[in-house]
Design an enzyme around this catalytic site. Structure first.
Site, PDB file in Angstrom:
ATOM      1  N   HIS A  50       0.859  -1.183   0.000  1.00  0.00           N
ATOM      2  CA  HIS A  50       0.000   0.000   0.000  1.00  0.00           C
ATOM      3  C   HIS A  50       0.896   1.235   0.000  1.00  0.00           C
ATOM      4  O   HIS A  50       2.039   1.195   0.469  1.00  0.00           O
ATOM      5  CB  HIS A  50      -0.892   0.019   1.237  1.00  0.00           C
ATOM      6  CG  HIS A  50      -1.961  -1.015   1.224  1.00  0.00           C
ATOM      7  ND1 HIS A  50      -3.051  -0.959   2.066  1.00  0.00           N
ATOM      8  CD2 HIS A  50      -2.126  -2.143   0.481  1.00  0.00           C
ATOM      9  CE1 HIS A  50      -3.835  -1.988   1.839  1.00  0.00           C
ATOM     10  NE2 HIS A  50      -3.296  -2.730   0.891  1.00  0.00           N
ATOM     11  N   GLU A  52       0.996   3.859   1.813  1.00  0.00           N
ATOM     12  CA  GLU A  52       1.509   4.257   3.124  1.00  0.00           C
ATOM     13  C   GLU A  52       2.705   3.408   3.554  1.00  0.00           C
ATOM     14  O   GLU A  52       3.695   3.929   4.064  1.00  0.00           O
ATOM     15  CB  GLU A  52       0.421   4.147   4.209  1.00  0.00           C
ATOM     16  CG  GLU A  52      -0.798   4.978   3.960  1.00  0.00           C
ATOM     17  CD  GLU A  52      -1.927   4.202   3.290  1.00  0.00           C
ATOM     18  OE1 GLU A  52      -1.686   3.558   2.231  1.00  0.00           O
ATOM     19  OE2 GLU A  52      -3.055   4.250   3.806  1.00  0.00           O
ATOM     20  N   CYS A  80      -6.254   1.713   5.992  1.00  0.00           N
ATOM     21  CA  CYS A  80      -6.799   0.439   6.454  1.00  0.00           C
ATOM     22  C   CYS A  80      -6.130   0.071   7.783  1.00  0.00           C
ATOM     23  O   CYS A  80      -5.241   0.777   8.263  1.00  0.00           O
ATOM     24  CB  CYS A  80      -6.526  -0.643   5.406  1.00  0.00           C
ATOM     25  SG  CYS A  80      -4.775  -1.090   5.242  1.00  0.00           S
ATOM     26  N   CYS A  83      -2.272  -0.301   7.519  1.00  0.00           N
ATOM     27  CA  CYS A  83      -1.561   0.968   7.382  1.00  0.00           C
ATOM     28  C   CYS A  83      -1.677   1.814   8.649  1.00  0.00           C
ATOM     29  O   CYS A  83      -0.711   2.482   9.029  1.00  0.00           O
ATOM     30  CB  CYS A  83      -2.067   1.719   6.162  1.00  0.00           C
ATOM     31  SG  CYS A  83      -1.625   0.863   4.623  1.00  0.00           S
TER      32      CYS A  83
END
Length: 146
Positions: A50, A52, A80, A83
């Site tokens: 992801h 992040e 999420c 993260c």
């Protein structure tokens, strides 16, 4: 000069062009963007890639520390649970996000990770930055795939 959220939106657009879910992230330290990333889960064959996570890894490498307590993170979509956990473990000072994510978000929606008594670090959280533009990128992306 573009804002840090504008930079995150640029990363999100680039991710979308690559066929990735259009999420972008920028990490800022002392008023300077030190890490930028867009989602790369498909390209890297990695469910943890992801925006992040990638940006946190870049920033930690750059500052030579796993602690980013003097850094702020800008991301186009509410993080999420994975993260949000990474943000807490990295000790990110402030989290700014664009669109809320009622389905997969874990900051102001879902598990509300930072509100958990077991969360060891809670960044300052500011949601809704460039929310319309961030949300529209996601709606267009998923609309084309349905």
């Amino acid at each position: 000069m573009p804002s840090f959220m504008d930079m995150a939106l640029q990363e999100a657009r680039a991710a979308g062009i690559r066929g990735e879910v259009p999420v972008g992230c920028v990490i800022v330290r002392n008023g300077e963007a030190i890490a930028r990333a867009g989602n790369r889960t498909l390209a890297d064959h990695d469910p943890t890639a992801h925006a992040e996570i990638i940006a946190i890894r870049q920033a930690a490498h750059l500052v030579r520390s796993e602690r980013l307590d003097d850094c702020d993170l800008y991301v186009t979509l509410e993080p999420c649970a994975m993260c949000a956990g990474a943000v807490a473990f990295a000790r990110i000072r402030r989290l700014y996000y664009g669109a809320a994510d009622a389905k997969g978000g874990a900051v102001d929606n879902g598990v509300k990770f930072f509100a958990s008594p077991t969360c060891h670090h809670r960044p300052e959280v500011y949601g809704g930055l460039a929310e319309a533009e961030a949300g529209s990128l996601l709606k267009e992306f998923f609309g084309e795939r349905r």
